[in-house]
Design an enzyme around this catalytic site. Structure first.
Site, PDB file in Angstrom:
ATOM      1  N   ILE A 228      42.636  37.412  70.204  1.00 38.09           N
ATOM      2  CA  ILE A 228      41.592  37.784  71.159  1.00 38.09           C
ATOM      3  C   ILE A 228      41.555  36.696  72.229  1.00 38.09           C
ATOM      4  CG2 ILE A 228      39.111  38.203  71.425  1.00 38.09           C
ATOM      5  CD1 ILE A 228      40.624  40.351  69.766  1.00 38.09           C
TER       6      ILE A 228
ATOM      7  N   GLN B 156      33.843  44.926  75.172  1.00 39.16           N
ATOM      8  CA  GLN B 156      34.605  46.175  75.058  1.00 39.16           C
ATOM      9  C   GLN B 156      34.205  46.947  73.798  1.00 39.16           C
ATOM     10  OE1 GLN B 156      37.065  47.796  77.050  1.00 39.16           O
ATOM     11  NE2 GLN B 156      35.847  46.481  78.354  1.00 39.16           N
TER      12      GLN B 156
ATOM     13  N   GLY C 220      40.675  48.092  73.988  1.00 38.49           N
ATOM     14  CA  GLY C 220      39.931  48.947  74.918  1.00 38.49           C
ATOM     15  C   GLY C 220      39.354  50.207  74.308  1.00 38.49           C
ATOM     16  N   GLU C 221      39.955  50.689  73.240  1.00 35.39           N
ATOM     17  CA  GLU C 221      39.531  51.987  72.713  1.00 35.39           C
ATOM     18  C   GLU C 221      39.065  51.959  71.263  1.00 35.39           C
ATOM     19  OE1 GLU C 221      43.284  53.415  74.261  1.00 35.39           O
ATOM     20  OE2 GLU C 221      42.268  55.119  75.150  1.00 35.39           O
TER      21      GLU C 221
ATOM     22  N   GLY D 199      36.981  47.285  84.625  1.00 36.44           N
ATOM     23  CA  GLY D 199      35.785  46.666  84.041  1.00 36.44           C
ATOM     24  C   GLY D 199      36.092  46.021  82.702  1.00 36.44           C
ATOM     25  N   THR D 200      37.348  46.121  82.293  1.00 42.03           N
ATOM     26  CA  THR D 200      37.751  45.636  80.975  1.00 42.03           C
ATOM     27  C   THR D 200      37.926  44.123  80.939  1.00 42.03           C
ATOM     28  OG1 THR D 200      39.941  46.213  81.738  1.00 42.03           O
ATOM     29  CG2 THR D 200      38.891  47.749  80.251  1.00 42.03           C
TER      30      THR D 200
ATOM     31  N   PHE E   5      37.199  54.947  82.135  1.00 39.88           N
ATOM     32  CA  PHE E   5      37.263  55.506  80.782  1.00 39.88           C
ATOM     33  C   PHE E   5      38.358  56.548  80.608  1.00 39.88           C
ATOM     34  CE2 PHE E   5      32.791  54.535  81.886  1.00 39.88           C
ATOM     35  CZ  PHE E   5      32.700  53.357  81.167  1.00 39.88           C
TER      36      PHE E   5
ATOM     37  N   LYS F 200      46.737  42.936  70.644  1.00 39.61           N
ATOM     38  CA  LYS F 200      47.007  44.340  70.304  1.00 39.61           C
ATOM     39  C   LYS F 200      46.218  45.321  71.174  1.00 39.61           C
ATOM     40  CE  LYS F 200      46.561  43.979  65.638  1.00 39.61           C
ATOM     41  NZ  LYS F 200      46.827  44.294  64.204  1.00 39.61           N
TER      42      LYS F 200
HETATM   43 MO1  MOS Z   1      42.090  55.232  78.373  1.00 35.48          MO
HETATM   44  S1  MOS Z   1      41.458  57.133  77.939  1.00 35.48           S
HETATM   45  O1  MOS Z   1      43.722  55.254  77.921  1.00 35.48           O
HETATM   46  O2  MOS Z   1      41.713  54.934  80.000  1.00 35.48           O
END
Ligand code: MOS
Length: 736
Positions: free
Chosen positions: A627, A636, A701-702, A463-464, A236, A698
């Site tokens: 995707i 995610q 992850g966040e 883990g992504t 993370f 794109k």
């Molecule tokens: Mo993320 S906070 O760019 O691993």
């Protein structure tokens, strides 16, 4: 050739290729590595927040059973400072003087035969301190303030006069606390020296930067150092920087001339690997009576360690979020005697979005306008600053499909107007415009005589799903069955990769994989270019495509042959080539690069007597470009949304105001959402392929975390009529 653009926009959700290894325990995390003659290190950390070590007594520690070495600032020797990476320089090396900058600072490392001996001996160390005044508070006037550190502050139009004449205005201050990153997997480093060669198993998201940092620390060349990290037990953002304990593990191994393992304890995870810094944000918005935005001023202040840096652009995202002619964003950082903050999933944007999207909700109430309508009215259909078209942008589609699935139209506007039995029901929403990131990356691919391919890069998979989507991509791009492809990562002997962060790895590594596959096809065509036995003789890349382990002419698929046939006829065991992504140059293309977009909808039920908040529904509508694997991408987004619920309702590091000691540095005391806190989560992907990389991705992850806190806070206001601007929203704040 097959281009990635021909892969379906939403790839089918295949299972993780590394799933069986994980569930059978065959996946080795850094702390799982063991070696003959392994010794164990235990850290001793400062119990004061500011001052000096006057005396450190190691006598009893050294005399304890099994102890091999005790390293303090008095005998550590000089360690060099690591170089700048994609996220700036690493923290300064440890044990270089007697100066204490924060509670939990590493002041010694004890090495012993067993972990128990090292831990027991570490408690025998006695330290005399000279304590000086510690700064803990963002508003303390004695604290040093840094402004516009990264040159990201924005100034568009003329904010002050236009704010002054705006008919409708809101102005508010929002605060967010320190949050711990603390993934489940304890961060661990196992270091083995052999002469001046160093091998390190480390929990990291950025192996090549760990290598560079250790090379600088010990004054050895990078070629002598190998970092290995096949699996990471969550990160993370905590693993984006090479932290001081990594250097200490290597130093300990050097000192005792044995392999050494250093695993952080759970409490040490709160102080040693960064955390989301606390923020105070002032925001002002001016609008016309019809809801058209006129001006936004957003100032974010976040905390920073005393002698370290951390990129935390809190307000920067606001400048590109809406079509608004007059915008200023300013970021300040305040140096405090706290453990170094660091990136935590969506650093800066998670906090900044909370303030902006809550303030817009407040504006919507003032305007008596639907919050979704307010956002649609101010949708930035072109990039607000450059005026260029976005590379892709389906935020309106996110609003539309998200609202439909959520049944937003059933919302009655007045606070406290919706009920279910005794519960107050609230609907809230928020939007997200995430930034674009696509750093340079390389990958290497081999095709062997047995018809299998091996792709690799010194990246990580925290883990992504990197293992999985890169395997998928390689198989598609080479026309091979998936079980003929192996993708590997987490080894600095492989071609260099950037940090797995900023939601950018799928873009940059995917592009490198794409380039490597192209280079491989070129290499095969080169081999047969003058081969009279080959039906592909004289073909160029654009003439051919691949399927079934075979290269063939596009216009005549019969004309082709297997990779294995070409290798065999030419007496080759393999062909191996490298690929490198060419970073896109959006400005030259006349477009504004777009990261992911999202619309988040949250329903809460609040017990009006107890202030108890239950999240009952979450809908995330996401434009993440193409995707590649819907199952993993949705995972995610759901994981991010769980983090968002934590941020909104539970998470807060509580520190003692006298010593800076963290009072809740355990998973029993620091609350995160558990299954009972998490409702059904719906995820919809909308949008189209983005032109800035060959996959059209794109990065997702966040974007899943961002916007949840604001949507949830807005839902709580809708339910209760109470505006909580200070996270987390706990029942005491709701009832007071
Ligand atoms: Mo993320 S906070 O760019 O691993």
């Amino acid at each position: 050739m097959t281009t990635a653009q021909t892969i379906p926009l939403i790839g089918p959700g295949i299972d993780r290729v590394d799933g069986p290894l994980k569930v059978t325990g065959a996946a080795h995390y850094p702390s799982d590595f063991s070696f003959p003659n392994l010794a164990y290190a235990a850290l001793v950390q400062s119990t004061i927040a500011a001052g000096y070590i006057r005396h450190i007594d190691t006598t009893a520690t050294l005399a304890a059973p099994g102890v091999l070495a005790v390293i303090t600032h008095e005998n550590a020797g000089q360690l060099g400072q690591g170089p700048v990476g994609n996220l700036g320089a690493p923290p300064p090396p440890p044990l270089q003087n007697n100066h204490i900058l924060h509670y939990g600072q590493h002041i010694a490392v004890v090495v012993a035969e067993t972990l128990e001996q090292a831990t027991a001996a570490s408690r025998l160390l006695t330290v005399d301190y000279d304590t000086t005044e510690a700064l803990f508070d963002l508003t303390n006037p004695k604290a040093e303030v840094l402004t516009n550190q990264w040159g990201l502050d924005k100034q568009r139009g003329d904010v002050a006069p236009n704010m002054a004449i705006a008919p409708v205005r809101v102005e508010a201050t929002y605060t967010t606390p320190d949050e711990t990153t603390n993934p489940l997997g304890l961060f661990s480093t196992v270091a083995i020296w052999s002469g001046d060669t160093l091998t390190v198993h480390d929990t990291t998201q950025y192996p090549v930067h760990v290598r560079a940092t250790l090379a600088a620390a010990f004054g050895v060349s990078e070629e002598k150092i190998r970092i290995l990290v096949p699996f990471v037990g969550g990160s993370f953002g905590a693993g984006l920087r090479p932290w001081p304990h990594v250097i200490l593990a290597a130093l300990a191994a050097k000192r005792v001339n044995r392999p050494v393992k250093l695993t952080l304890t759970r409490p040490q995870m709160f102080t040693s690997i960064g955390h989301r810094p606390s923020t105070v944000q002032h925001i002002k918005i001016g609008a016309s009576n019809d809801g058209t935005l006129i001006a936004i001023a957003h100032e974010g202040t976040s905390s920073l360690g005393m002698e370290d840096n951390n990129i935390e652009p809190v307000s920067a995202g606001t400048a590109a979020a809406y079509a608004c002619p007059h915008v200023s964003t300013r970021d300040r950082q305040v140096r405090l005697n706290i453990p170094s903050p660091g990136s935590m999933r969506a650093p800066g944007e998670a906090e900044g979005n909370f303030a902006l999207e809550c303030a817009l909700d407040e504006l919507a109430y003032k305007l008596k306008m639907d919050p979704l309508e307010l956002r649609l009215r101010n949708d930035a259909q072109i990039h607000p600053k450059s005026g260029l078209p976005w590379s892709s942008r389906a935020l309106r589609e996110c609003y539309k499909q998200g609202a439909e699935l959520f049944n937003w139209s059933l919302r009655t506007p007045a606070p406290r107007s919706m009920r279910d039995r005794n519960f107050l029901v609230g609907y809230g929403m928020a939007a997200v415009s995430y930034h674009w990131y696509q750093p340079p990356c390389q990958a290497r691919v081999s095709l062997f005589r047995d018809g299998t391919a091996y792709m690799r890069s010194a990246a990580t998979d925290i883990g992504t799903g990197t293992y999985t989507v890169m395997t998928q991509l390689t198989a598609e791009l080479l026309g091979l069955p998936r079980d003929h492809v192996r993708f590997d990562l987490g080894d600095t002997e492989m071609p260099p990769a950037p940090n797995q962060g900023g939601s950018g790895l799928v873009n940059s590594l995917g592009s490198a994989v794409h380039a490597a596959c192209q280079q491989l096809l070129l290499a095969f065509l080169d081999v047969v270019s003058h081969d009279i036995a080959s039906p592909l003789r004289g073909c160029h890349l654009e003439d051919v495509t691949v399927s079934g382990g075979r290269l063939h002419r596009k216009n005549d698929p019969i004309q082709g042959e297997k990779y294995t046939a070409i290798l065999a006829r030419h007496g080759l065991d393999e062909l191996t080539v490298d690929g490198e992504n060419t970073p896109a140059q959006p400005q030259k293309m006349g477009i504004a690069p777009a990261g992911a977009f999202g619309a988040k909808f949250v329903e809460v039920r609040v017990d009006p007597d107890l202030g108890l908040i239950r999240v009952t529904r979450v809908v995330s509508a996401i434009d993440g470009g193409r995707i590649l694997n819907e199952k993993l991408a949705a995972s995610q987004i759901i994981g991010g949304a769980v983090g968002g619920i934590g941020m909104a309702l539970l998470e807060e590091v509580v520190s003692d105001a006298e010593t800076g000691r963290i009072a809740n540095a355990t998973f029993g005391d620091y609350l995160v959402p558990v299954n009972a806190d998490v409702p059904r989560m719906d995820v919809i992907f909308v949008g189209e392929s983005d032109p800035l990389n060959p996959m059209g991705t794109k990065g997702v992850g966040e974007v899943g975390l961002v916007g949840i806190a604001a949507a949830l806070a807005n839902a709580v206001y809708h339910a209760t009529g109470k505006r909580i601007r200070d996270l987390p929203i706990t029942l005491d704040k709701l009832l007071s």
